[in-house]
Design a protein around this motif. Structure first.
Motif, PDB file in Angstrom:
ATOM      1  N   PHE A   1      -9.283 -41.293 -27.150  1.00  7.14           N
ATOM      2  CA  PHE A   1      -9.183 -39.916 -27.635  1.00  7.14           C
ATOM      3  C   PHE A   1      -9.157 -39.855 -29.159  1.00  7.14           C
ATOM      4  CE2 PHE A   1      -6.980 -38.321 -23.549  1.00  7.14           C
ATOM      5  CZ  PHE A   1      -8.195 -37.895 -23.028  1.00  7.14           C
ATOM      6  N   VAL A   2      -8.355 -40.715 -29.766  1.00  4.27           N
ATOM      7  CA  VAL A   2      -8.237 -40.703 -31.222  1.00  4.27           C
ATOM      8  C   VAL A   2      -9.549 -41.128 -31.877  1.00  4.27           C
ATOM      9  CG1 VAL A   2      -7.067 -41.784 -33.181  1.00  4.27           C
ATOM     10  CG2 VAL A   2      -5.749 -41.007 -31.219  1.00  4.27           C
ATOM     11  N   ALA A   3     -10.188 -42.163 -31.347  1.00  2.07           N
ATOM     12  CA  ALA A   3     -11.449 -42.632 -31.928  1.00  2.07           C
ATOM     13  C   ALA A   3     -12.547 -41.577 -31.794  1.00  2.07           C
ATOM     14  CB  ALA A   3     -11.882 -43.929 -31.258  1.00  2.07           C
ATOM     15  N   ALA A   4     -12.610 -40.923 -30.646  1.00  2.00           N
ATOM     16  CA  ALA A   4     -13.633 -39.885 -30.454  1.00  2.00           C
ATOM     17  C   ALA A   4     -13.361 -38.686 -31.354  1.00  2.00           C
ATOM     18  CB  ALA A   4     -13.675 -39.451 -28.995  1.00  2.00           C
ATOM     19  N   GLY A   5     -12.104 -38.306 -31.478  1.00  2.00           N
ATOM     20  CA  GLY A   5     -11.759 -37.202 -32.367  1.00  2.00           C
ATOM     21  C   GLY A   5     -12.051 -37.525 -33.821  1.00  2.00           C
ATOM     22  N   ARG A   6     -11.775 -38.765 -34.202  1.00  2.00           N
ATOM     23  CA  ARG A   6     -12.049 -39.190 -35.581  1.00  2.00           C
ATOM     24  C   ARG A   6     -13.551 -39.208 -35.855  1.00  2.00           C
ATOM     25  NH1 ARG A   6      -9.334 -40.224 -40.404  1.00  2.00           N
ATOM     26  NH2 ARG A   6     -10.381 -41.919 -41.465  1.00  2.00           N
ATOM     27  N   ALA A   7     -14.351 -39.659 -34.872  1.00  2.00           N
ATOM     28  CA  ALA A   7     -15.801 -39.699 -35.039  1.00  2.00           C
ATOM     29  C   ALA A   7     -16.375 -38.293 -35.138  1.00  2.00           C
ATOM     30  CB  ALA A   7     -16.444 -40.454 -33.883  1.00  2.00           C
ATOM     31  N   ALA A   8     -15.804 -37.352 -34.380  1.00  2.00           N
ATOM     32  CA  ALA A   8     -16.284 -35.973 -34.402  1.00  2.00           C
ATOM     33  C   ALA A   8     -15.715 -35.186 -35.585  1.00  2.00           C
ATOM     34  CB  ALA A   8     -15.931 -35.269 -33.096  1.00  2.00           C
ATOM     35  N   GLY A   9     -14.679 -35.711 -36.212  1.00  2.00           N
ATOM     36  CA  GLY A   9     -14.081 -35.033 -37.353  1.00  2.00           C
ATOM     37  C   GLY A   9     -13.187 -33.872 -36.984  1.00  2.00           C
ATOM     38  N   VAL A  10     -12.633 -33.903 -35.771  1.00  2.00           N
ATOM     39  CA  VAL A  10     -11.736 -32.835 -35.324  1.00  2.00           C
ATOM     40  C   VAL A  10     -10.393 -33.446 -34.924  1.00  2.00           C
ATOM     41  CG1 VAL A  10     -13.585 -31.308 -34.558  1.00  2.00           C
ATOM     42  CG2 VAL A  10     -12.649 -32.973 -32.977  1.00  2.00           C
ATOM     43  N   LEU A  11      -9.388 -32.601 -34.809  1.00  2.00           N
ATOM     44  CA  LEU A  11      -8.052 -33.060 -34.426  1.00  2.00           C
ATOM     45  C   LEU A  11      -7.795 -32.953 -32.922  1.00  2.00           C
ATOM     46  CD1 LEU A  11      -5.894 -31.587 -37.323  1.00  2.00           C
ATOM     47  CD2 LEU A  11      -6.574 -33.950 -36.960  1.00  2.00           C
ATOM     48  N   ASP A  12      -8.799 -32.638 -32.151  1.00  2.00           N
ATOM     49  CA  ASP A  12      -8.607 -32.480 -30.708  1.00  2.00           C
ATOM     50  C   ASP A  12      -8.138 -33.773 -30.047  1.00  2.00           C
ATOM     51  OD1 ASP A  12      -9.422 -29.900 -31.038  1.00  2.00           O
ATOM     52  OD2 ASP A  12     -11.463 -30.222 -30.281  1.00  2.00           O
ATOM     53  N   GLY A  13      -8.597 -34.920 -30.534  1.00  2.00           N
ATOM     54  CA  GLY A  13      -8.173 -36.196 -29.968  1.00  2.00           C
ATOM     55  C   GLY A  13      -6.689 -36.438 -30.144  1.00  2.00           C
ATOM     56  N   GLN A  14      -6.182 -36.127 -31.331  1.00  2.00           N
ATOM     57  CA  GLN A  14      -4.752 -36.314 -31.588  1.00  2.00           C
ATOM     58  C   GLN A  14      -3.905 -35.350 -30.770  1.00  2.00           C
ATOM     59  OE1 GLN A  14      -7.080 -36.400 -33.926  1.00  2.00           O
ATOM     60  NE2 GLN A  14      -6.682 -38.121 -35.281  1.00  2.00           N
ATOM     61  N   VAL A  15      -4.387 -34.139 -30.568  1.00  2.00           N
ATOM     62  CA  VAL A  15      -3.670 -33.162 -29.743  1.00  2.00           C
ATOM     63  C   VAL A  15      -3.618 -33.638 -28.291  1.00  2.00           C
ATOM     64  CG1 VAL A  15      -3.706 -30.798 -28.872  1.00  2.00           C
ATOM     65  CG2 VAL A  15      -4.201 -31.245 -31.280  1.00  2.00           C
ATOM     66  N   ALA A  16      -4.739 -34.166 -27.802  1.00  2.00           N
ATOM     67  CA  ALA A  16      -4.764 -34.680 -26.429  1.00  2.00           C
ATOM     68  C   ALA A  16      -3.808 -35.854 -26.273  1.00  2.00           C
ATOM     69  CB  ALA A  16      -6.188 -35.094 -26.046  1.00  2.00           C
ATOM     70  N   VAL A  17      -3.764 -36.722 -27.275  1.00  2.00           N
ATOM     71  CA  VAL A  17      -2.847 -37.865 -27.230  1.00  2.00           C
ATOM     72  C   VAL A  17      -1.402 -37.391 -27.178  1.00  2.00           C
ATOM     73  CG1 VAL A  17      -1.959 -39.797 -28.598  1.00  2.00           C
ATOM     74  CG2 VAL A  17      -4.401 -39.515 -28.285  1.00  2.00           C
ATOM     75  N   PHE A  18      -1.081 -36.351 -27.919  1.00  2.00           N
ATOM     76  CA  PHE A  18       0.278 -35.817 -27.888  1.00  2.00           C
ATOM     77  C   PHE A  18       0.667 -35.405 -26.467  1.00  2.00           C
ATOM     78  CE2 PHE A  18       3.164 -32.147 -28.150  1.00  2.00           C
ATOM     79  CZ  PHE A  18       4.244 -32.768 -28.742  1.00  2.00           C
ATOM     80  N   PHE A  19      -0.214 -34.696 -25.773  1.00  2.00           N
ATOM     81  CA  PHE A  19       0.094 -34.268 -24.413  1.00  2.00           C
ATOM     82  C   PHE A  19       0.151 -35.449 -23.446  1.00  2.00           C
ATOM     83  CE2 PHE A  19      -1.481 -30.149 -26.083  1.00  2.00           C
ATOM     84  CZ  PHE A  19      -0.335 -29.415 -25.848  1.00  2.00           C
ATOM     85  N   VAL A  20      -0.721 -36.426 -23.628  1.00  2.00           N
ATOM     86  CA  VAL A  20      -0.686 -37.606 -22.765  1.00  2.00           C
ATOM     87  C   VAL A  20       0.623 -38.362 -22.973  1.00  2.00           C
ATOM     88  CG1 VAL A  20      -1.747 -39.855 -22.347  1.00  2.00           C
ATOM     89  CG2 VAL A  20      -3.185 -37.846 -22.575  1.00  2.00           C
TER      90      VAL A  20
END
Length: 102
Positions: free
Chosen positions: A48-67
């Motif tokens: 999630f974090v790597a995909a969010g970082r590649a896309a340049g959005v914070l959605d990966g970090q938000v998903a990680v928080f919920f996980v």
């Protein structure tokens, strides 16, 4: 200096996930299986974090928080169940726990 691309993180996450999956399938101790499930969750978090970082959005970090919130709740409930079973049966082997019937 070498550049670490998101592909490297995805590869690391895949290796961690396969290690966790192998541990769940091979090991018979409930605590070890529990740790392997947590390893798989962390591999997904890395993805999630790597995909969010590649896309340049914070959605990966938000998903990680919920996980992580769900994983923390799972740890509390899962360990409580495993400790209760261990106290009653004095074993953490899932082969013996599979014999439990109503």
């Amino acid at each position: 200096m070498p550049v670490v691309t998101p592909g490297w993180y995805m590869t690391l996450a895949a290796v961690l996930f396969v290690l966790g999956m192998t541990g769940v399938l091979i090991r018979r101790n409930a605590l070890v299986m529990f740790m392997c499930v947590e390893l798989m969750l962390n591999a997904v978090n890395l993805t999630f974090v790597a995909a969010g970082r590649a896309a340049g959005v914070l959605d990966g970090q938000v998903a990680v928080f919920f996980v992580l919130v769900v994983a923390a709740a799972e740890v509390v409930v899962g360990l409580a169940i495993i400790v209760a079973i261990f106290r009653r049966r004095e074993t953490a082997s899932v082969d013996e726990l599979a014999a439990l019937r109503g």
